[in-house]
Design a protein around this motif. Sequence first.
Motif, PDB file in Angstrom:
ATOM      1  N   TYR A  44      36.895  28.971  38.977  1.00 32.68           N
ATOM      2  CA  TYR A  44      35.587  29.617  38.810  1.00 32.68           C
ATOM      3  C   TYR A  44      34.460  28.588  38.829  1.00 32.68           C
ATOM      4  CZ  TYR A  44      38.383  33.686  37.506  1.00 32.68           C
ATOM      5  OH  TYR A  44      39.291  34.700  37.507  1.00 32.68           O
ATOM      6  N   GLY A  47      33.392  27.743  42.246  1.00 29.81           N
ATOM      7  CA  GLY A  47      32.589  28.759  42.921  1.00 29.81           C
ATOM      8  C   GLY A  47      33.317  29.326  44.116  1.00 29.81           C
ATOM      9  N   GLU A  48      32.546  29.929  45.025  1.00 29.86           N
ATOM     10  CA  GLU A  48      33.189  30.558  46.173  1.00 29.86           C
ATOM     11  C   GLU A  48      33.667  29.498  47.163  1.00 29.86           C
ATOM     12  OE1 GLU A  48      30.399  33.518  47.583  1.00 29.86           O
ATOM     13  OE2 GLU A  48      30.458  34.391  45.570  1.00 29.86           O
ATOM     14  N   GLY A  49      34.703  29.843  47.876  1.00 30.12           N
ATOM     15  CA  GLY A  49      35.209  28.907  48.887  1.00 30.12           C
ATOM     16  C   GLY A  49      36.715  28.925  48.953  1.00 30.12           C
ATOM     17  N   GLU A  50      37.198  28.302  50.002  1.00 29.80           N
ATOM     18  CA  GLU A  50      38.626  28.275  50.317  1.00 29.80           C
ATOM     19  C   GLU A  50      39.453  27.652  49.178  1.00 29.80           C
ATOM     20  OE1 GLU A  50      41.036  25.556  53.428  1.00 29.80           O
ATOM     21  OE2 GLU A  50      39.009  26.134  54.007  1.00 29.80           O
ATOM     22  N   CYS A  53      39.799  29.853  46.107  1.00 29.87           N
ATOM     23  CA  CYS A  53      40.752  30.945  46.366  1.00 29.87           C
ATOM     24  C   CYS A  53      42.179  30.439  46.247  1.00 29.87           C
ATOM     25  CB  CYS A  53      40.555  31.523  47.769  1.00 29.87           C
ATOM     26  SG  CYS A  53      39.071  32.504  47.895  1.00 29.87           S
ATOM     27  N   GLU A  56      42.960  29.994  42.611  1.00 29.70           N
ATOM     28  CA  GLU A  56      43.125  31.312  41.981  1.00 29.70           C
ATOM     29  C   GLU A  56      44.501  31.908  42.306  1.00 29.70           C
ATOM     30  OE1 GLU A  56      40.348  34.910  41.466  1.00 29.70           O
ATOM     31  OE2 GLU A  56      39.162  33.444  42.581  1.00 29.70           O
ATOM     32  N   TRP A 219      36.069  38.871  37.134  1.00 23.42           N
ATOM     33  CA  TRP A 219      34.695  39.188  37.569  1.00 23.42           C
ATOM     34  C   TRP A 219      33.669  38.589  36.619  1.00 23.42           C
ATOM     35  CZ3 TRP A 219      36.123  45.063  38.165  1.00 23.42           C
ATOM     36  CH2 TRP A 219      36.875  45.227  39.335  1.00 23.42           C
ATOM     37  N   GLU A 222      33.739  34.654  36.539  1.00 22.83           N
ATOM     38  CA  GLU A 222      33.165  34.120  37.769  1.00 22.83           C
ATOM     39  C   GLU A 222      31.633  34.196  37.726  1.00 22.83           C
ATOM     40  OE1 GLU A 222      35.248  36.041  40.948  1.00 22.83           O
ATOM     41  OE2 GLU A 222      34.972  34.318  42.258  1.00 22.83           O
ATOM     42  N   GLY A 226      29.164  31.141  37.818  1.00 20.43           N
ATOM     43  CA  GLY A 226      28.111  31.100  38.847  1.00 20.43           C
ATOM     44  C   GLY A 226      26.764  30.725  38.248  1.00 20.43           C
TER      45      GLY A 226
END
Length: 301
Positions: A44, A47-50, A53, A56, A219, A222, A226
């Motif tokens: 988390y 952040g977002e990204g490969e 994931c 996670e 959710w 994250e 963020g």
Amino acid sequence: MPTERRWVTLTTKGASQMNELVKMLQKAAKDEHAAVIQYLRHAYMLGEGEEACEIEAIARDEMRHFWMLSRWIRKLGGTPTIERNPVDLGGTAISDWMHRDEEAEKRAIALYRDYIAHIKDPALKADIERILADEENHREIFAHLAGKFRRLQSAEGRVPPQSEAPSLLPADREALEWGVRHEYTALLQYLFHSFMVKDEEASRQLELQAINEMQHFGWLAEELAGKGREMPLEPHPADLSLEPSSMLRADIKLEQDTIRKYEHFIQRVQDAKLKKLLTFIQNHEMYHEGLFKRLLSQLQG
Ligand SMILES: [Fe+2]
Ligand SMILES: [Fe+2]
Ligand SMILES: [Fe+2]
């Protein structure tokens, strides 16, 4: 008489060996639990990204391991544990976090290799071997990620200093932090109840709702990450009732309290996106409450 004494010795030995095995599996379950939280926090924060994931997905594997071990503990007559061993959240550079995760995998590999050498039951041995294969794969992924972030040596590879963190209003922060802790509690409580309840339908439903609570947890955590805030690590106290009606009554009460608490936050939070998210989650909780009530009345026949 000698036969009787022999019988006693054998069963006592059997029981103590069983006890030993349960303790071993409980230790491993506490490690898996720690891995889930450690990796999720890192994912988390990335952040977002490969890469996030990928991490996670590893955390989900650890959750499955926790589930497999807990089911075995139950099968062997023990009580699954929702306690957690210490997490390693040190380090400021992402490469350092990845290195620490790799170290956690190395410890797990050593532990499971040792278990495999001592476990005789072929089905349990096969499950531990399956877990070990996952850990070996995870170790490689974390080693690769540690190297990748080390090479980046750029602003991307560092945690943004607190001063750069986006603003977060106190009411929004309170809602997110309370929510993360609550969802963590609900997920542990429902999983524990799903392990302990004998009724298959109730067990399956509790497990499914625990997975749903884990989504809620993700959710909210994250969202908090963020905004540059660390997710809280401690759940609220969970109900560990062993009797099915008491379990479900505690689960219904938890949902009712949560629906009220989320209502309170929905009225107060400023961020429209967060308000929408809380309303969506609250709707799930209403479904859970109804479901648990139906399960309780079925159990009471
Ligand atoms: Fe694991
Ligand atoms: Fe929830
Ligand atoms: Fe719920």
